[in-house]
Every structure is written in C-alpha cells, then in structure tokens.
Design a protein around this motif. Structure first.
Motif, short mmCIF file in Angstrom:
data_model
loop_
_atom_site.label_atom_id
_atom_site.label_comp_id
_atom_site.label_asym_id
_atom_site.label_seq_id
_atom_site.Cartn_x
_atom_site.Cartn_y
_atom_site.Cartn_z
N ASN A 130 10.97 7.43 4.20
CA ASN A 130 9.52 7.44 4.25
C ASN A 130 8.72 7.51 3.14
N PHE A 131 9.24 8.46 2.33
CA PHE A 131 8.33 8.79 0.96
C PHE A 131 8.70 7.37 0.04
N ALA A 132 9.89 6.97 0.07
CA ALA A 132 10.18 5.66 -0.86
C ALA A 132 9.59 4.55 -0.28
N GLU A 133 9.12 4.29 1.17
CA GLU A 133 8.66 3.29 1.61
C GLU A 133 7.09 3.34 1.05
N LYS A 134 6.35 4.44 0.97
CA LYS A 134 5.03 4.63 0.53
C LYS A 134 4.88 4.32 -1.15
N LEU A 135 6.05 4.63 -1.81
CA LEU A 135 6.19 4.01 -3.02
C LEU A 135 6.27 2.44 -3.31
N ASP A 136 7.13 2.21 -2.23
CA ASP A 136 7.34 0.85 -2.16
C ASP A 136 5.98 0.01 -2.03
N SER A 137 5.13 0.44 -1.18
CA SER A 137 3.98 0.04 -1.02
C SER A 137 2.97 0.08 -2.29
N ARG A 138 3.15 0.97 -3.10
CA ARG A 138 2.23 1.05 -4.33
C ARG A 138 3.02 -0.19 -5.47
N GLY A 139 4.00 -0.70 -5.11
CA GLY A 139 4.51 -1.48 -6.07
C GLY A 139 5.67 -1.07 -6.88
N LEU A 140 6.01 0.16 -6.62
CA LEU A 140 7.05 0.66 -7.38
C LEU A 140 8.79 0.34 -7.04
#
Length: 368
Positions: A130-140
């Motif tokens: 879930n944390f990784a998905e939030k970072l993905d949504s920020r373009g990381l």
C-alpha cells in the motif's frame, strides 16, 4: 522483567513521535514486540523431545556458528541469536525501495537511532505494498522485496527466525555473520557503506567457515556463486552509470523515457551474455522477470556498491586492520569517505590478485 523494560522503551519511543509517521512507528513497535514475545531459548527447543526434529537439526548449528563469529571474526559476543522465534510466515519484513523516475539514487527515510536509510521496512506485506502504491501515484519507481532477516543493531536480543532457516547452512551462516557485523559497526546515514561492510564480513566469514569445516566442495560452490553475484552487481552499477548519463544529458521527459527503456533493454541483453558465461546459471532470472525500475537497481547497489573494494582491503590487511580502518572511515565526512572507498574499489578492479569472489581467504588475519 527484561521484556517489560523493552516494551516500555518501545512505548516511550513511539509516544515521542507525532504526525503522519505515527502509524508507521506503531506497526514497527508491534512487529518488534511480536519477535520478543515469540522468543524461546535455543537450548530449550533442542531439549524438547516433542519439538520438530528437522527444526532441531537446523538449530543445532546455530551455537557453533555463533561461537565461530566471536572467535574467528571478532563479532559481538552478546545475547543475540541465542533464542528462536517462529513467525509462521516466509519473511520477517518487507522493504520498500523507491527512486525517482529519472534518478538512480534511492529515496532516503530517516528514523531514530538508525538514521537515514535507503529503504522503509514493514512487518506486514499488505502495508508495504500500500505504501509503495502511494509512492507510485507520485511518479516514483518502487520495489517491494521480502527480507528473511531483521536486526535491531544490538538494541535488543535478536532471535534466530524461522525465515532464516529454510535456505540451508550456507545462508544461515552468512546471514548470522551479516547481522552480527551490523552490531559491530553501523554507520548512520550511510546505507551503502553499512550494508557493504556487513556483506563483506558475511562473504569473507562464510568462506572461512567452510575452510574450518574442511568442506572444500561447499567452498568451491560458494565462491562460484560469489563470482556470479559480483558480476551481477557490476552489471547493475554499469546500468546506473548509463542512466545517470542519460538523465543528465537529456532534457525532455519523453526523450528520457525512451532512452531509459532502451538502456534497460541493453542491460537485459548483457545479462543474457553473463548467463551464457555462467553456463546457464539462472541465479538472477527472478530479478529480471518483473518490470525494470530504478528502485530495483538501488536495492542491489545499496548492498553491493563497495563490497569488492572492502574485500580487497580486508584480504590484504587482515581483520584487525580492516576493523580499525572501518572505524576510522565512519568518522570521516561523507565526501572524504567516498574518496577513500572509490580508491579501494579502483584498486580492487586493477589488482590482478583481486578476483573479488574467487580470491582465497588470506591467512594473515587470524583472531584465533
């Protein structure tokens, strides 16, 4: 009573934190407390006739490995790895590594005691993803990887975990040496050097272990594996250099995206060439099976960037001098430390005696 004191310590630590980081620290405290609650002295497990016999056979080796670490490698003689905990899962933590879409340097997260590190660990896989998905949504770019081992750097008496036992003797020996090395020396705010130091002791110590056991076949196989590991790490470092050049010279995001994809295609071809040289050994097929990302590169370089240089210095100088030099390195500024490490790495690559993984263990370093 000791466990109660540790619980109070964790509550004080978490209680002093505020804001959006608080849930993260609570899960870390709960995960650590789970380890503390489930610890059982290894002697008790070995002396229990109703206990699982395969487990007992694996744990029998731990005290011997532990003593070897102290006597032959100068690692801490403390209460860590004298107990066992079964977490009933495959990994103890899941680490999230992140990097910018057009950057090969990992995002840093800062914590009490540990300082700033290149990953963020979760005791629950779902929370990590879930944390990784939030970072993905920020373009990381992100990468989530399970870890069978976990260390408190000596703050607590870390147990041997079930997650550390299912890969055989070689892995158990190496991971105990690695985690105990962290307890001997940990450099805050420098994940690359901290992990490279522990990895160098792991690889050097495992070779000495097999030598002491007179297990020549296991030693040969391990050195072959280390050679492949070293060459894979070099492939990663070359890819990072290739991408750094692209990201510094290309200005338009669309052009950078195309160049980045092409660079990863080149790396995949280079890996196939390596596999051919290895006779088809597929050690890193799983790593290449998923989508490429800068975060995956960082997950390797964090552990491997300086290992060849450290092993070169260790082999030539011996353990006592190596430990003294690492202590001195830890007191240098970040830039001065990097200059020294770069010089060791260059020496390792140019020294004809330095075969990195396949070099013989030096005989001038005994702590016996």
């Amino acid at each position: 009573m000791h466990q109660f004191i540790q619980y109070v310590w964790l509550v004080v630590l978490v209680g002093g934190l505020t804001g959006c980081s608080l849930p993260y620290y609570w899960q870390a405290a709960e995960g650590q407390l789970e380890l503390l609650r489930k610890r059982v002295p290894i002697e008790k497990v070995l002396g229990d006739p109703s206990e699982n016999q395969p487990l007992q056979e694996k744990l029998k080796l731990v005290p011997e490995i532990r003593q070897f670490a102290v006597t032959h490698l100068g690692l801490p003689d403390n209460s860590s790895y004298r107990s066992y905990a079964d977490l009933q899962r495959a990994y103890v933590v899941w680490n999230v590594v992140a990097a910018g879409e057009f950057s090969v340097d990992p995002v840093q997260w800062c914590f009490p005691f540990a300082g700033c590190v290149a990953y963020r660990g979760f005791f629950d896989e779902g929370s990590a993803r879930n944390f990784a998905e939030k970072l993905d949504s920020r373009g990381l770019d992100t990468y989530v990887v399970g870890s069978p081992a976990y260390s408190t750097l000596g703050y607590f008496a870390d147990p041997v975990l079930n997650t550390m036992l299912f890969r055989g003797e070689e892995y158990l020996v190496g991971i105990l040496f690695h985690e105990l090395a962290h307890q001997r020396l940990y450099i805050k705010d420098d994940s690359e050097l901290s992990e490279a130091f522990a990895t160098a002791i792991e690889e050097y110590g495992t070779q000495r272990w097999f030598e002491a056991q007179h297990n020549q076949r296991a030693l040969e196989l391990y050195r072959e594996k280390l050679l492949r590991r070293t060459q894979f790490a070099q492939l990663i470092l070359e890819q990072q250099g290739r991408l750094r050049k692209i990201f510094s010279e290309t200005t338009l995001p669309e052009s950078m995206g195309i160049a980045k994809a092409n660079a990863y295609d080149v790396m995949k071809d280079e890996y196939q060439t390596l596999k051919h040289q290895w006779g088809g050994a597929s050690d890193y097929d799983n790593w290449f099976s998923g989508p490429p990302s800068n975060a995956k590169l960082a997950s390797v370089s964090t552990y491997r960037r300086w290992v060849s240089g450290l092993l070169w210095y260790l082999t030539l100088s011996g353990l006592p001098a190596f430990y003294a030099e690492m202590e001195a390195l830890s007191r240098l500024t970040w830039n001065d430390r990097r200059l020294r490490l770069e010089s060791w790495l260059a020496s390792a690559l140019s020294d004809p005696r330095s075969g990195a993984a396949e070099r013989a263990v030096a005989g001038n370093d005994s702590l016996d």
